[in-house]
Design an enzyme around this catalytic site. Sequence first.
Site, PDB file in Angstrom:
ATOM      1  N   ASN A 102      -3.541   2.893   7.122  1.00 29.22           N
ATOM      2  CA  ASN A 102      -2.226   3.630   6.995  1.00 29.22           C
ATOM      3  C   ASN A 102      -2.461   5.257   7.499  1.00 29.22           C
ATOM      4  O   ASN A 102      -3.208   5.687   6.617  1.00 29.22           O
ATOM      5  CB  ASN A 102      -1.983   3.669   5.600  1.00 29.22           C
ATOM      6  CG  ASN A 102      -0.573   4.482   5.531  1.00 29.22           C
ATOM      7  OD1 ASN A 102      -0.079   5.687   6.068  1.00 29.22           O
ATOM      8  ND2 ASN A 102       0.438   3.830   4.446  1.00 29.22           N
ATOM      9  N   GLU A 116       2.537   2.967   8.576  1.00 33.39           N
ATOM     10  CA  GLU A 116       3.199   4.069   8.552  1.00 33.39           C
ATOM     11  C   GLU A 116       2.955   4.864   9.815  1.00 33.39           C
ATOM     12  O   GLU A 116       2.621   5.981   9.509  1.00 33.39           O
ATOM     13  CB  GLU A 116       2.765   4.964   7.290  1.00 33.39           C
ATOM     14  CG  GLU A 116       3.866   5.720   6.600  1.00 33.39           C
ATOM     15  CD  GLU A 116       3.458   6.380   5.320  1.00 33.39           C
ATOM     16  OE1 GLU A 116       4.376   7.201   4.843  1.00 33.39           O
ATOM     17  OE2 GLU A 116       2.506   6.254   4.734  1.00 33.39           O
ATOM     18  N   TYR A 141       3.223  -3.229   5.567  1.00 38.89           N
ATOM     19  CA  TYR A 141       3.265  -1.903   4.878  1.00 38.89           C
ATOM     20  C   TYR A 141       4.576  -2.051   3.791  1.00 38.89           C
ATOM     21  O   TYR A 141       5.516  -2.019   3.834  1.00 38.89           O
ATOM     22  CB  TYR A 141       3.814  -0.745   5.608  1.00 38.89           C
ATOM     23  CG  TYR A 141       4.098   0.660   5.097  1.00 38.89           C
ATOM     24  CD1 TYR A 141       3.167   0.999   4.058  1.00 38.89           C
ATOM     25  CD2 TYR A 141       5.118   1.514   5.412  1.00 38.89           C
ATOM     26  CE1 TYR A 141       3.611   2.348   3.506  1.00 38.89           C
ATOM     27  CE2 TYR A 141       5.440   2.647   4.770  1.00 38.89           C
ATOM     28  CZ  TYR A 141       4.711   3.175   3.908  1.00 38.89           C
ATOM     29  OH  TYR A 141       4.885   4.310   3.085  1.00 38.89           O
ATOM     30  N   ASP A 146      -1.329  -1.462   3.856  1.00 40.27           N
ATOM     31  CA  ASP A 146      -0.911  -0.803   2.353  1.00 40.27           C
ATOM     32  C   ASP A 146      -0.251  -1.665   1.557  1.00 40.27           C
ATOM     33  O   ASP A 146       1.078  -1.840   1.681  1.00 40.27           O
ATOM     34  CB  ASP A 146      -0.528   0.620   2.958  1.00 40.27           C
ATOM     35  CG  ASP A 146      -0.051   1.423   1.576  1.00 40.27           C
ATOM     36  OD1 ASP A 146      -0.228   1.109   0.637  1.00 40.27           O
ATOM     37  OD2 ASP A 146       0.526   2.625   2.022  1.00 40.27           O
TER      38      ASP A 146
END
Length: 251
Positions: A7, A35, A105, A144
């Site tokens: 991330n 991200e 994510y 993540d």
Amino acid sequence: MKLVSWNVNGLRACVTKGFYDYFQQIDADIFCLQETKLQAGQIELAIGPEYKQYWNYAVKKGYSGTAVFTRIEPLSVRYGLEEDFEEEGRTLTLEFDAFYLVNVYTPNAKRDLARLPYRLEWEDRFRDYLLQLDAHKPVIVCGDLNVAHEEIDLKNAKSNRGNSGFTDEEREKMTRLLQSGFIDSFRHLYPDRTDAFTWWSFMPKVRERNIGWRIDYFLISERLAPALDDAMIDSEVTGSDHCPVLLTLHL
């Protein structure tokens, strides 16, 4: 085979903080990002022609987004879960001969838990999606996941109980996913390792004192366990509030 997940909390910022050095040094077969916080055309990533690049951008500018860079040509690529589109760009699925790779994510429940109901509903859809894939061939999930599963996975478990990322509900969703036929590769190999974290807040001295959370994972289908070589955390790598996590498999 070496896989990396990171991330980067904004790829344009991360490339000014050592991203290229790490990318070249780690020499991964597959490198996954979460991200990315950018739109198409906002970056020209100079990582070499041997890597195919796949991007899932969020509609909202400067928000979310995932990417996968792979030396191995995928058989197919899917952007999203139920459809080939999702507004927040949270998942990328690449199909290879021996496995599916799902880069994710996971939505954050937010500090005031305003998004917890959506998060829990999303978890159910995500689990169903993984099980559909797993019915065809093994699955590797990385990214993540925005949850510290057990108390060992964060520094201050008691004071964080019930906070975003450590609610009973989020932890239970992770438990249910693992019970559905998946392995947390790091904990499988290192069940008792403490102070192994992948995210630290930006508050002063927090990272230096290693007051962190382990919320970035490689999960694998149980039948891939014999191929598992190692799962690592590159906690010394800066450039983001998260650090990279690695998986090596003999496939």
